[in-house]
Write a protein that holds these residues in place. Sequence first.
Motif, PDB file in Angstrom:
ATOM      1  N   PHE A 118      -9.756   4.784 -44.748  1.00 19.14           N
ATOM      2  CA  PHE A 118      -9.376   3.763 -45.732  1.00 19.14           C
ATOM      3  C   PHE A 118      -9.513   2.345 -45.176  1.00 19.14           C
ATOM      4  O   PHE A 118      -8.998   1.386 -45.765  1.00 19.14           O
ATOM      5  N   GLY A 119     -10.182   2.212 -44.052  1.00 16.50           N
ATOM      6  CA  GLY A 119     -10.417   0.881 -43.477  1.00 16.50           C
ATOM      7  C   GLY A 119      -9.139   0.161 -43.093  1.00 16.50           C
ATOM      8  O   GLY A 119      -9.088  -1.069 -43.078  1.00 16.50           O
ATOM      9  N   ALA A 120      -8.068   0.906 -42.775  1.00 14.35           N
ATOM     10  CA  ALA A 120      -6.801   0.269 -42.395  1.00 14.35           C
ATOM     11  C   ALA A 120      -6.782   0.032 -40.881  1.00 14.35           C
ATOM     12  O   ALA A 120      -7.273   0.854 -40.115  1.00 14.35           O
ATOM     13  N   ASP A 121      -6.226  -1.096 -40.473  1.00 12.43           N
ATOM     14  CA  ASP A 121      -6.159  -1.466 -39.058  1.00 12.43           C
ATOM     15  C   ASP A 121      -4.719  -1.257 -38.567  1.00 12.43           C
ATOM     16  O   ASP A 121      -3.815  -1.971 -39.000  1.00 12.43           O
ATOM     17  N   PRO A 122      -4.500  -0.291 -37.663  1.00 13.43           N
ATOM     18  CA  PRO A 122      -3.125  -0.019 -37.197  1.00 13.43           C
ATOM     19  C   PRO A 122      -2.428  -1.265 -36.648  1.00 13.43           C
ATOM     20  O   PRO A 122      -1.196  -1.339 -36.665  1.00 13.43           O
ATOM     21  N   ALA A 123      -3.211  -2.245 -36.179  1.00 13.40           N
ATOM     22  CA  ALA A 123      -2.607  -3.461 -35.594  1.00 13.40           C
ATOM     23  C   ALA A 123      -1.863  -4.287 -36.643  1.00 13.40           C
ATOM     24  O   ALA A 123      -1.027  -5.126 -36.287  1.00 13.40           O
ATOM     25  N   THR A 124      -2.168  -4.078 -37.930  1.00 10.38           N
ATOM     26  CA  THR A 124      -1.498  -4.870 -38.976  1.00 10.38           C
ATOM     27  C   THR A 124      -0.330  -4.098 -39.625  1.00 10.38           C
ATOM     28  O   THR A 124       0.154  -4.493 -40.687  1.00 10.38           O
ATOM     29  N   MET A 125       0.111  -3.022 -38.977  1.00 11.62           N
ATOM     30  CA  MET A 125       1.225  -2.228 -39.530  1.00 11.62           C
ATOM     31  C   MET A 125       2.520  -3.056 -39.536  1.00 11.62           C
ATOM     32  O   MET A 125       2.951  -3.535 -38.501  1.00 11.62           O
ATOM     33  N   PRO A 126       3.152  -3.238 -40.705  1.00  9.82           N
ATOM     34  CA  PRO A 126       4.461  -3.908 -40.735  1.00  9.82           C
ATOM     35  C   PRO A 126       5.566  -2.987 -40.180  1.00  9.82           C
ATOM     36  O   PRO A 126       5.365  -1.777 -40.061  1.00  9.82           O
ATOM     37  N   VAL A 127       6.700  -3.550 -39.859  1.00  6.76           N
ATOM     38  CA  VAL A 127       7.846  -2.715 -39.451  1.00  6.76           C
ATOM     39  C   VAL A 127       8.249  -1.849 -40.646  1.00  6.76           C
ATOM     40  O   VAL A 127       8.044  -2.241 -41.793  1.00  6.76           O
ATOM     41  N   THR A 128       8.784  -0.673 -40.364  1.00  2.00           N
ATOM     42  CA  THR A 128       9.286   0.146 -41.468  1.00  2.00           C
ATOM     43  C   THR A 128      10.791  -0.054 -41.618  1.00  2.00           C
ATOM     44  O   THR A 128      11.513  -0.176 -40.631  1.00  2.00           O
ATOM     45  N   SER A 129      11.235  -0.119 -42.850  1.00  2.00           N
ATOM     46  CA  SER A 129      12.676  -0.270 -43.084  1.00  2.00           C
ATOM     47  C   SER A 129      13.365   1.088 -42.956  1.00  2.00           C
ATOM     48  O   SER A 129      12.731   2.143 -43.057  1.00  2.00           O
ATOM     49  N   PHE A 130      14.661   1.054 -42.713  1.00  2.00           N
ATOM     50  CA  PHE A 130      15.484   2.267 -42.629  1.00  2.00           C
ATOM     51  C   PHE A 130      16.549   2.169 -43.709  1.00  2.00           C
ATOM     52  O   PHE A 130      17.265   1.167 -43.796  1.00  2.00           O
ATOM     53  N   THR A 131      16.649   3.199 -44.549  1.00  2.00           N
ATOM     54  CA  THR A 131      17.492   3.113 -45.738  1.00  2.00           C
ATOM     55  C   THR A 131      18.957   3.430 -45.451  1.00  2.00           C
ATOM     56  O   THR A 131      19.272   4.444 -44.826  1.00  2.00           O
ATOM     57  N   ILE A 132      19.817   2.563 -45.936  1.00  2.00           N
ATOM     58  CA  ILE A 132      21.261   2.798 -45.900  1.00  2.00           C
ATOM     59  C   ILE A 132      21.699   3.012 -47.348  1.00  2.00           C
ATOM     60  O   ILE A 132      21.687   2.074 -48.144  1.00  2.00           O
ATOM     61  N   GLY A 133      22.043   4.264 -47.686  1.00  2.00           N
ATOM     62  CA  GLY A 133      22.435   4.580 -49.058  1.00  2.00           C
ATOM     63  C   GLY A 133      23.840   4.083 -49.360  1.00  2.00           C
ATOM     64  O   GLY A 133      24.559   3.614 -48.478  1.00  2.00           O
ATOM     65  N   MET A 134      24.220   4.199 -50.626  1.00  2.00           N
ATOM     66  CA  MET A 134      25.576   3.771 -51.015  1.00  2.00           C
ATOM     67  C   MET A 134      26.606   4.716 -50.408  1.00  2.00           C
ATOM     68  O   MET A 134      26.441   5.938 -50.462  1.00  2.00           O
ATOM     69  N   ASP A 135      27.643   4.151 -49.833  1.00  2.00           N
ATOM     70  CA  ASP A 135      28.662   4.979 -49.205  1.00  2.00           C
ATOM     71  C   ASP A 135      29.906   4.139 -48.966  1.00  2.00           C
ATOM     72  O   ASP A 135      29.962   2.962 -49.339  1.00  2.00           O
ATOM     73  N   THR A 136      30.886   4.735 -48.316  1.00  2.00           N
ATOM     74  CA  THR A 136      32.092   3.971 -47.973  1.00  2.00           C
ATOM     75  C   THR A 136      31.749   3.013 -46.826  1.00  2.00           C
ATOM     76  O   THR A 136      30.828   3.282 -46.044  1.00  2.00           O
ATOM     77  N   PRO A 137      32.488   1.894 -46.717  1.00  2.00           N
ATOM     78  CA  PRO A 137      32.191   0.935 -45.633  1.00  2.00           C
ATOM     79  C   PRO A 137      32.180   1.593 -44.256  1.00  2.00           C
ATOM     80  O   PRO A 137      31.325   1.270 -43.430  1.00  2.00           O
TER      81      PRO A 137
END
Length: 339
Positions: A118-137
């Motif tokens: 797909f012509g993607a360049d691994p060097a341009t990979m953004p950081v991946t987010s990590f999901t925090i779901g709804m929960d108690t504090p």
Amino acid sequence: MKLSFETFELRKKYPFTISGYTLLTQSVIYVTIEHEGYTGAGEASPGYYFDETIDDVLAFYASLAPDFAKISDISDRQSIMDFVEKKRPGLTAAKAGIDVALNDLYGKILGKPCYQLFGADPATMPVTSFTIGMDTPDVIRKKVSEATEFKLLKIKLGGENDRGIIEAIRSVSSQPLCVDANQGWTDRQEAIDMIHWLKDQGTTFIEQPMPVAQRDDNAWVTEHSPLPVVADEAVQRLVDVESAKGVYHGINIKMSKCTGMLEGYKMVQKARSLGLKLMIGCMSESSVGILGAAAIAPLCDWVDLDSSWLIANNPYHDPELREGKIILSDAPGLGLRKK
Ligand code: MG
């Protein structure tokens, strides 16, 4: 080609609550396509969101197996996916499983990693987010404390205690945030006030602030927002991309919504031609689905491909993570490694 498939139950590390559902497990179907001594792997993660069940996927794959037995040429993956598309409407997660397996197989036959297809360049990979779901504090603080290897936290809001959740996170972390309201805000002025407050709290962008049906309100929020606004539920497939222009700043592509890498790549091209920003996300998937999306993720602005780290019994190794970014393997295909 030989199409095979089996069901597998993923167990979540944390209960996941969305739209009133609490999920502890997610059944997926692993699909393999064998050809010329090579095997490609894909994963279908159907959900209530798509009105697509495990039984639907199994029946669809069973109906496709005799068709695949007659296919001898993999060089035109698009024709194969066109056939799969015409066989039955909908079932986008099932189709994504086939697409990812085809691309893994094709990469292996050519001896190339999928990102190169797909012509993607691994060097341009953004950081991946990590999901925090709804929960108690308390639970939220614990999850955030365990997520320090990720450089962006994705926070699920749109409930009763949005500010309390952010304050709980900020009591233990100064990591940048992005926020997914999951259509949970219904008053546009309140949405804008919240987005201004979230910006002051170190939020970088907002996903699906208001219900899809409130198109004019979403457009108004986008026009007045100090942060980029991304469509998730409002945009599923290539045909939907154009409708996002003027209503959102960008779109969230997911394999399970768009039938896989081939259509996902077309959505990238289409969105760019319209001046839209791009996010790439996931459903509850293990490393197979995640690595399919990751191969085109360097073409996007934001990456939310965290679900393999949220699963307790992933049968595959998690993708390699360095400084919060998924490191794409140079191995042919997806670079998937079984445990
Ligand atoms: Mg979302």
